[in-house]
Design an enzyme around this catalytic site. Structure first.
Site, mmCIF file in Angstrom:
data_model
loop_
_atom_site.group_PDB
_atom_site.id
_atom_site.type_symbol
_atom_site.label_atom_id
_atom_site.label_comp_id
_atom_site.label_asym_id
_atom_site.label_seq_id
_atom_site.Cartn_x
_atom_site.Cartn_y
_atom_site.Cartn_z
ATOM 1 N N ASP A 401 -101.937 -0.351 66.102
ATOM 2 C CA ASP A 401 -102.074 0.039 64.704
ATOM 3 C C ASP A 401 -102.937 1.296 64.617
ATOM 4 O OD1 ASP A 401 -101.713 -0.173 61.961
ATOM 5 O OD2 ASP A 401 -102.098 -2.326 61.958
ATOM 6 N N GLU A 404 -102.015 6.982 63.416
ATOM 7 C CA GLU A 404 -101.956 8.316 62.783
ATOM 8 C C GLU A 404 -102.906 9.319 63.453
ATOM 9 O OE1 GLU A 404 -102.933 5.601 61.143
ATOM 10 O OE2 GLU A 404 -101.163 5.063 60.019
ATOM 11 N N ASP A 469 -98.122 0.370 55.389
ATOM 12 C CA ASP A 469 -98.576 -0.673 54.460
ATOM 13 C C ASP A 469 -98.044 -0.420 53.053
ATOM 14 O OD1 ASP A 469 -99.949 -1.626 56.638
ATOM 15 O OD2 ASP A 469 -101.853 -0.746 56.041
#
Length: 759
Positions: A401, A404, A469
């Site tokens: 996760d 980015e 999300d």
């Protein structure tokens, strides 16, 4: 540069030509792939590509000549001309103040028949200072014919397919207003070419805006880009794979249901959900353990008060025929066991003075410092801790996760350079930690990584991407469809979304009668009675995306927790997904071999139909299926355009329609409008509880209308051993006969399996 993020090819220009001080290096990678680099400094012009592309230069068959038009570089696929430029005359009075300072460069790419494919007609280097570093904004402009259309550039969730006339903020941005943006600077056109922009800093791209396609990156000392040409879009994706790496075949479990939740609070809860699927007779392949199973962010441990026996938990899952995925974050709290060591080694994102960056100034983020995955030693250490602390407990695959990264690097420093210069790089190097580590230490186990962002080449690390999300609303669902097919058009074949949305369900009041009674639903509060309907429509859509994963910040997420009315519809589509497993897996193998995605915008397969150029609410799923998701609350029908050049069968009724028309398709709550292209072969598998059970074929459906073929493929679904087998199925539409090139991978004979679906 001392620290390279990944192995990089050395530049091998065919030639570097001088245009009055602008140096233009031309480098070939294949007959249809050429790199152009423009700089004022010779070392910059001749330097290797940046991170992402990993191919070796290959100028075999290329020639270079100089004539009155300029320098001409040619191959069997294209010609590239760096136009001759006369010696510049003294500037006029107006030009003394307003003419560009850079010596002009014009580059034309043409086909072997002489037709112009594209033309770069300007470049720029504008000095500025970024985070204290003196550098340049660098850019280039290309001609943009009025009938040119543009796709790709990663993930943009604003709801449009064709990028023409827009300005795309090509940077990783978790907080983008429409949903997270992800930059993959690969732009595909309908004119037989694509551009790979070789700069990982924040970039803006304006395709076809004011008769020009303009690229501009925030940090750089040169312009560097690749042009890939091809007669079909699949040829462009083959070129992208050649340049940046093949897409590995994921383990077969990746194509079954992946069950997740934010978050399972305990081992007992997670196992209870897994056993709930088995006791109800519903297929399931993978259970996911999301965040905060640890004692602290950055401990890289498992909280034994909530998960007392993770090895035993995973053994039970395997006994049920399931695999496991566990979320591992790149963040380290100051109080975590590794923080001081990582800080001392300089392996965390830091400021120019060496101080570690801790948390974000937005969203009240106090979740620690970011691992500097641009440092190969830090990457190696990270994998070793995952292997020893987590994989040792029986977890199969990893969810990286924050790829980015969520902790924005701008204004800070990586080992490789400034966070501004390498803003978009992190997903590539961070996922490489697990890809390379798993290949080293688990060479026989096929790799899989859940990844929240991408950059050029990230597909080679075994990533399954998703749209981050997102909100749990009808508006968001509608925007997922063009978002997904533009992302796969960027060379990243594996994309999906959190079924039902990730955020807690709290959409606006339903505007139409609710199609599903919410009685018995525990996934949301009573104030959102149409949420089971939304979840069913989302599940129907994700049944026809490359991966199918349920996830979300809800009190309950399993398919029986959306109410008694929703459960049988969800079960119907879950079983349909598993019935299509032989089709899915064969398409995945084809992607591995060719680089082409199998979730496909219509422009890819119907380039001669202008009506599909900006059609973002329908797509092809492999060669057979046309999918038209229902994304409006209360809708029981929707218009569906059937592309010209083919006939189409309604999957549910077998009714045949002529292409080139829009029909109104019935869409009761248990139907997603689904059509099959005439001249298709679809292998259908028997029902299995998971892909751990060997699946034989129930039937081979043929939708007549043209002669065609389909390559069936199967292997053990888990290992990296080259033990798979294939058989080519061929349908002769004149003779109305299906044949196979040999025994099917299942060991079955074709005879007795064929079902011709014509009414």
């Amino acid at each position: 540069m001392a620290l390279l993020p990944l192995a990089a090819a050395q530049a091998e220009p065919i030639a570097t030509v001088d245009r009055n001080g602008s140096l233009v290096a031309i480098e070939a990678y294949a007959p249809n792939i050429v790199r152009v680099t423009i700089a004022l400094d010779r070392a910059q012009a001749d330097a290797a590509p940046g991170p992402g592309p990993n191919a070796k230069a290959n100028a075999t068959g290329w020639t270079h000549r100089t004539d009155a038009s300029g320098d001409v570089f040619a191959s069997s696929a294209l010609s590239l001309t760096v136009a001759a430029q006369p010696w510049p005359k003294p500037p006029s009075q107006m030009e003394r103040y307003f003419a560009p300072s850079l010596p002009p460069v014009t580059i034309t790419i043409a086909g072997t028949d002489g037709h112009v494919i594209t033309q770069m007609n300007g470049w720029e280097m504008a000095p500025h200072t970024v985070s204290g570093e003196k550098t340049f904004k660098v850019g280039a402009s290309f001609a943009a014919p009025l009938d040119e259309h543009y796709y790709g550039l990663g993930q943009n969730q604003e709801g449009k397919l064709d990028l023409r006339g827009r300005t795309i903020d090509c940077r990783h941005n978790y907080d983008a207003p429409a949903g997270e943006t992800v930059c993959v600077p690969f732009l595909v056109t309908n004119k037989g070419y694509g551009i790979v922009w070789d700069n990982p800093s924040t970039t803006t791209v304006s395709p076809g805006l004011n008769n020009s396609t303009h690229w501009q990156s925030e940090v750089g000392e040169r312009v560097s880009f690749f042009v890939i040409t091809g007669d079909t879009t699949d040829a462009l994706y083959a070129g992208y794979a050649t340049l940046t790496g093949a897409t590995p075949l994921p383990p077969k479990s990746a194509f079954g249901l992946i069950q997740s939740k934010a978050r399972y609070e305990s081992q007992a809860e997670l196992l209870g959900v897994a056993e709930g699927y088995r006791s109800r007779g519903y297929p399931l392949d993978t259970m996911v353990l999301d965040w905060f199973y640890w004692t602290r962010m950055g401990q890289l441990d498992i909280d034994r008060s909530a998960f007392p026996d993770p090895a035993g938990m995973n053994a039970k899952l395997k006994g049920l025929g399931m695999r496991s995925i566990i979320s591992v974050w790149p963040r380290f709290e100051k109080e975590s066991r590794y923080y001081n060591m990582l800080s001392a080694k300089g392996w965390l994102l830091h400021d120019a003075d060496g101080s570690v960056v801790d948390g974000l100034p937005i969203r009240s983020d106090r979740a620690g410092a970011l691992l500097d995955s641009t440092n190969p030693d830090a990457r190696s250490w990270f994998w070793d801790r995952i292997r020893d602390n987590i994989a040792s407990q029986g977890f199969d695959f990893f969810w990286l996760d924050e790829t980015e990264p969520d902790l924005v690097p701008d204004g800070h420093q990586f080992a490789i350079g400034s966070g501004d210069r390498y803003h978009n790089l992190f997903p590539l190097v961070h996922t490489a930690s697990v890809a390379e580590g798993s290949a080293k230490d688990r060479p026989d186990l096929r790799n899989l990584i859940l990844c929240r962002a991408a950059y050029l080449g990230t597909q080679r690390n075994g990533c399954l991407f998703w749209s981050s999300d997102v909100q749990a609303t009808w508006e968001t669902l509608k925007r997922q469809v063009p978002t997904g097919i533009n992302f796969t058009a960027s060379g990243m074949a594996y994309w999906s979304s959190d079924t039902g949305g990730w955020q807690y369900p709290s959409g606006p009041k339903a505007q139409h009668p609710v199609l599903l009674d919410p009685a018995g639903a525990t996934a949301m509060g009573a104030s959102y009675p149409d949420y089971p309907e939304l979840f069913v429509r989302w599940f129907q859509y994700n049944t026809f995306t490359p991966t199918l994963r349920i996830h979300g910040q809800r009190p309950a997420t399993a398919i029986w927790e959306y109410g008694k009315a929703a459960e049988p519809v969800l079960a119907q589509y879950l079983r349909l997904r598993y019935a299509l497993m032989p089709y899915l897996y064969a398409m995945a193998h084809q992607t591995n071999q060719t680089g082409a995605p199998f979730m496909r915008a219509l422009f890819m397969d119907f380039p001669n139909d202008p009506k599909v150029a900006d059609m973002g609410d329908e797509y092809m799923f492999g060669p057979a299926f046309l999918v038209a998701p229902v994304t409006d609350q209360g809708a029981t029908s929707r218009p569906v355009y059937l592309p010209a050049g083919a006939d189409w069968y309604d999957y549910w009724t077998n009714e045949r329609h002529t292409g080139g028309q829009t029909i109104t398709a019935a869409a009761p709550i248990d139907h997603i409008p689904l059509f099959v292209r005439a001249g298709s072969i679809i292998p259908i598998g028997v029902q299995v509880p998971s892909t751990a059970t060997r699946q034989t074929l129930d039937s081979i459906r043929v939708y007549p209308g043209r002669s065609t073929s389909f390559t069936l493929y199967d292997d053990d679904g888990v290992s990296n051993r080259k033990t798979g087998s294939s058989a080519v199925l061929r349908w002769d539409d004149t003779a109305k006969r299906l044949t196979a090139s040999g025994k099917l991978p299942t060991g079955q004979d074709v005879a007795g399996l064929v079902k011709v679906m014509a009414r």
